[in-house]
Design a protein around this motif. Structure first.
Motif, PDB file in Angstrom:
ATOM      1  N   GLN A 286      -4.855   5.409  -2.704  1.00  0.00           N
ATOM      2  CA  GLN A 286      -4.673   6.377  -1.607  1.00  0.00           C
ATOM      3  C   GLN A 286      -5.476   5.936  -0.386  1.00  0.00           C
ATOM      4  N   ASP A 287      -6.720   5.482  -0.640  1.00  0.00           N
ATOM      5  CA  ASP A 287      -7.580   5.036   0.466  1.00  0.00           C
ATOM      6  C   ASP A 287      -6.959   3.833   1.175  1.00  0.00           C
ATOM      7  N   ALA A 288      -6.396   2.903   0.362  1.00  0.00           N
ATOM      8  CA  ALA A 288      -5.804   1.701   0.943  1.00  0.00           C
ATOM      9  C   ALA A 288      -4.624   2.063   1.840  1.00  0.00           C
TER      10      ALA A 288
ATOM     11  N   SER B 153      -7.515   6.769  -6.680  1.00  0.00           N
ATOM     12  CA  SER B 153      -7.863   7.202  -5.327  1.00  0.00           C
ATOM     13  C   SER B 153      -8.021   5.993  -4.404  1.00  0.00           C
ATOM     14  N   SER B 154      -8.353   4.813  -4.999  1.00  0.00           N
ATOM     15  CA  SER B 154      -8.496   3.605  -4.168  1.00  0.00           C
ATOM     16  C   SER B 154      -7.149   3.210  -3.560  1.00  0.00           C
TER      17      SER B 154
ATOM     18  N   THR C  38       1.821   4.302  -3.227  1.00  0.00           N
ATOM     19  CA  THR C  38       1.476   5.716  -3.060  1.00  0.00           C
ATOM     20  C   THR C  38       2.672   6.608  -2.727  1.00  0.00           C
TER      21      THR C  38
ATOM     22  N   GLY D  93      -4.210   4.927   3.308  1.00  0.00           N
ATOM     23  CA  GLY D  93      -4.697   5.741   4.416  1.00  0.00           C
ATOM     24  C   GLY D  93      -5.169   4.930   5.606  1.00  0.00           C
ATOM     25  N   ARG D  94      -5.571   3.667   5.354  1.00  0.00           N
ATOM     26  CA  ARG D  94      -6.110   2.866   6.472  1.00  0.00           C
ATOM     27  C   ARG D  94      -5.040   2.490   7.488  1.00  0.00           C
TER      28      ARG D  94
ATOM     29  N   ASP E 114       0.832  -1.210   0.000  1.00  0.00           N
ATOM     30  CA  ASP E 114       0.000   0.000   0.000  1.00  0.00           C
ATOM     31  C   ASP E 114       0.866   1.259   0.000  1.00  0.00           C
TER      32      ASP E 114
END
Lengths: 151, 81
Positions: free
Chosen positions: A142-144, A139-140, A118, A146-147, A114
């Motif tokens: 980035q979301d991954a 963006s998915s 990024t 971010g978790r 992840d």
């Protein structure tokens, strides 16, 4: 820790096997392999070119590994990322993590991928029937990444 | 003197992979970007919201300070892995 950025092909099985060599305390090895697909976003892909930022790439990957080692009790970590021209079917990236127990190895491998997607300076340019095109960041991804943020 | 580098799509759009700049008056990456944007034309690519930047080979934000001798890079969102 081992970080390699190179144009050469690699053998994912050999990389995986090498991860636990000579360390009997390793109870779990997790490996991820990313491959070049022959399609993306509804278009045929004949191959791709991987550009990177020499110097920064290695530093960024090492920093990601150090962060993983601070979060999980890892015994070994290996990243191989290819650059240059790659045909469909070829492996692009290998991330291997070794730990005494599986959960740390699974989580760290996931985390490293992840963050790599990024934060490491690689860019894909796909060769399609309509010409070459740069792959845009998702963006998915980035979301991954971010978790994993610590609250 | 600072070294500025451009990668991937930006390098292609701008037609150069990097340049040396003498920018005594600029104190942040954002000011450097504004200076480059003021060239007009293709340089507007650096106005993209997803632009990423690095200072001395470390990812950073646009409000990062600049110092003489720095290596700065501008590039689009990364897509490795």
């Amino acid at each position: 820790m081992s970080v390699r950025v190179e144009p050469n092909a690699f053998d994912p099985g050999a990389e995986l096997n090498a991860l636990h060599a000579a360390q009997l305390g390793i109870g779990a090895v997790v490996g991820f392999v990313g491959y070049v697909r022959d399609f993306n976003d509804g278009q045929d892909v004949r191959g791709m070119f991987l550009e990177h930022y020499p110097g920064m790439t290695e530093k960024a990957l090492q920093k990601i590994v150090v962060e993983a080692e601070q979060r999980w009790p890892l015994l070994r970590v290996e990243i191989v990322h290819r650059v240059g021209q790659l045909p469909p079917g070829e492996p692009i990236v290998f991330v291997g993590t070794a730990s005494a127990h599986r959960q740390a190895a699974f989580d760290a491998c996931n985390f490293i991928m992840d963050y790599l997607k990024t934060r490491a300076p690689f860019w894909k340019k796909e060769d399609t029937p309509e010409g070459a095109r740069w792959v845009e960041g998702r963006s998915s991804d980035q979301d991954a990444a971010g978790r994993w943020a610590k609250s | 003197m600072i070294r500025v580098q451009y990668f991937a799509r930006y390098r292609e759009v701008l037609g150069i992979d990097g340049e040396q700049l003498q920018l005594a008056a600029l104190s942040s990456l954002d000011q450097l970007r504004e200076h480059l944007l003021s060239r007009g034309g293709v340089w507007q690519v650096l106005a993209e919201q997803n632009l990423m930047c690095a200072r001395n080979q470390e990812l950073c934000s646009l409000d990062s300070e600049l110092a003489d001798g720095d290596e700065v890079a501008f590039f689009p969102t990364v897509t490795g892995g």
